[in-house]
Write a protein that holds these residues in place. Sequence first.
Motif, short mmCIF file in Angstrom:
data_model
loop_
_atom_site.label_atom_id
_atom_site.label_comp_id
_atom_site.label_asym_id
_atom_site.label_seq_id
_atom_site.Cartn_x
_atom_site.Cartn_y
_atom_site.Cartn_z
N PHE A 1 0.83 -1.21 0.00
CA PHE A 1 0.00 0.00 0.00
C PHE A 1 0.86 1.26 0.00
CE2 PHE A 1 0.75 -0.80 4.54
CZ PHE A 1 1.10 0.46 5.00
N ASN A 2 0.22 2.37 -0.34
CA ASN A 2 0.72 3.72 -0.10
C ASN A 2 -0.31 4.44 0.75
OD1 ASN A 2 3.15 4.07 -2.00
ND2 ASN A 2 1.56 3.31 -3.40
N LEU A 3 0.15 5.06 1.82
CA LEU A 3 -0.75 5.82 2.70
C LEU A 3 -0.25 7.25 2.77
CD1 LEU A 3 -3.10 5.89 4.80
CD2 LEU A 3 -1.36 5.35 6.55
N LEU A 4 -1.14 8.20 2.48
CA LEU A 4 -0.87 9.62 2.65
C LEU A 4 -1.66 10.13 3.84
CD1 LEU A 4 -1.25 10.91 -1.04
CD2 LEU A 4 0.90 10.59 0.21
N VAL A 5 -1.00 10.89 4.71
CA VAL A 5 -1.68 11.52 5.85
C VAL A 5 -1.21 12.98 5.90
CG1 VAL A 5 -2.19 11.44 8.30
CG2 VAL A 5 -1.66 9.32 7.09
N ALA A 6 -2.17 13.91 5.91
CA ALA A 6 -1.83 15.32 5.84
C ALA A 6 -2.51 16.12 6.94
CB ALA A 6 -2.23 15.90 4.48
N THR A 7 -1.79 17.13 7.43
CA THR A 7 -2.33 18.23 8.22
C THR A 7 -1.98 19.50 7.45
OG1 THR A 7 -0.33 18.66 9.51
CG2 THR A 7 -1.80 16.89 10.30
N PRO A 8 -2.40 20.67 7.89
CA PRO A 8 -2.01 21.88 7.16
C PRO A 8 -0.50 22.12 7.14
CG PRO A 8 -3.94 22.32 8.50
CD PRO A 8 -3.45 20.96 8.90
N GLN A 9 0.23 21.52 8.06
CA GLN A 9 1.67 21.77 8.16
C GLN A 9 2.54 20.63 7.62
OE1 GLN A 9 -0.33 21.93 11.11
NE2 GLN A 9 -0.79 24.09 10.63
N ARG A 10 2.03 19.39 7.62
CA ARG A 10 2.87 18.24 7.29
C ARG A 10 2.11 17.23 6.43
NH1 ARG A 10 5.92 16.26 12.70
NH2 ARG A 10 7.36 15.40 11.14
N LEU A 11 2.87 16.55 5.58
CA LEU A 11 2.30 15.51 4.73
C LEU A 11 3.25 14.32 4.73
CD1 LEU A 11 0.34 14.29 2.66
CD2 LEU A 11 1.46 15.66 0.89
N TRP A 12 2.76 13.19 5.25
CA TRP A 12 3.56 11.97 5.32
C TRP A 12 3.15 10.99 4.22
CZ3 TRP A 12 1.33 14.14 9.71
CH2 TRP A 12 2.20 14.54 10.74
N HIS A 13 4.12 10.20 3.76
CA HIS A 13 3.86 9.10 2.83
C HIS A 13 4.49 7.85 3.41
CE1 HIS A 13 5.32 6.76 -0.90
NE2 HIS A 13 4.05 6.44 -0.70
N LEU A 14 3.67 6.81 3.59
CA LEU A 14 4.15 5.51 4.05
C LEU A 14 3.97 4.52 2.91
CD1 LEU A 14 5.20 3.65 6.33
CD2 LEU A 14 2.81 3.29 6.99
N HIS A 15 5.07 3.93 2.48
CA HIS A 15 5.05 2.96 1.37
C HIS A 15 5.40 1.58 1.90
CE1 HIS A 15 5.64 1.23 -2.63
NE2 HIS A 15 6.80 0.74 -2.19
N ARG A 16 4.55 0.61 1.57
CA ARG A 16 4.83 -0.79 1.89
C ARG A 16 4.84 -1.55 0.56
NH1 ARG A 16 5.41 -6.18 2.09
NH2 ARG A 16 3.94 -7.39 3.33
#
Length: 263
Positions: free
Chosen positions: A114-129
């Motif tokens: 999977f690819n998971l994106l998680v965002a707030t107004p200040q940060r954006l993370w990407h987790l790749h499995r």
Amino acid sequence: MCLISFAWQPGTPTPLRLMGNRDEFYARPTAPMGEWQDSPDVVGGRDLEAGGSWMAARRGGVVAALTNVRDLQLSVPPGAPSRGELVAGALQCGNIEAWLRELSQGEALRYAGFNLLVATPQRLWHLHRGRDRLALSEVPPGVHGLSNADLNSPWPKLLDVRRALEDAILQPGCWPTAVQRAMQNPQEAAVEALPDTGAGLELERQLSAAFIVGEHYGTRATSWLTLDSHGHIRITEQRFGPRGRFEGETTLALANDSLASTL
């Protein structure tokens, strides 16, 4: 989801613009986008078979979206949980960064790719499995795309929708219409441009379209959202049935303390 394009511009009035398509079997039971009864601060579509989601948002300014990784050589543990629960988990956890870090340290290996994106107004993370790596990173500013491989893998449909979003950012008034046109393009890629995920030529061609039209499997939703610097979110979902039949549209606006809808 199976295709996402997003513009990440932290420090601007609208840090995130994101649009994606969810491809799925039409027989899989699904609730249209709405407020979740078990988590009233969360809105999004809901997979009624496993309880997760492909894209959802939480009041206060948190967004999560997911694509599956299509790789037939990737080893999947027996009884792997639904990847859609990762979207729900991101929006229901107390500490997003700590939760993501735990996943990146091995917990994510319980799932298929999977690819998971998680965002707030200040940060954006990407987790790749994926098959070869499990990695958590912060996404750099810019226009990006995700399909069923890693971030910005140059699949034809990803390049098309990313280009449409790049153009829309430069031309005021073109978001979201121009990107929506690219997302809902049913044209298949040329054979020589197809990725090889082990699915076979016929299926690779069918899945190469941004908008997949089929009788039993296809694009069931196009969704787009904006997240502003104050944490306000506006999200729209268009729904489709077999052969691309339009089945409805919902728009929700989430302020930090209110929810308004347009059906």
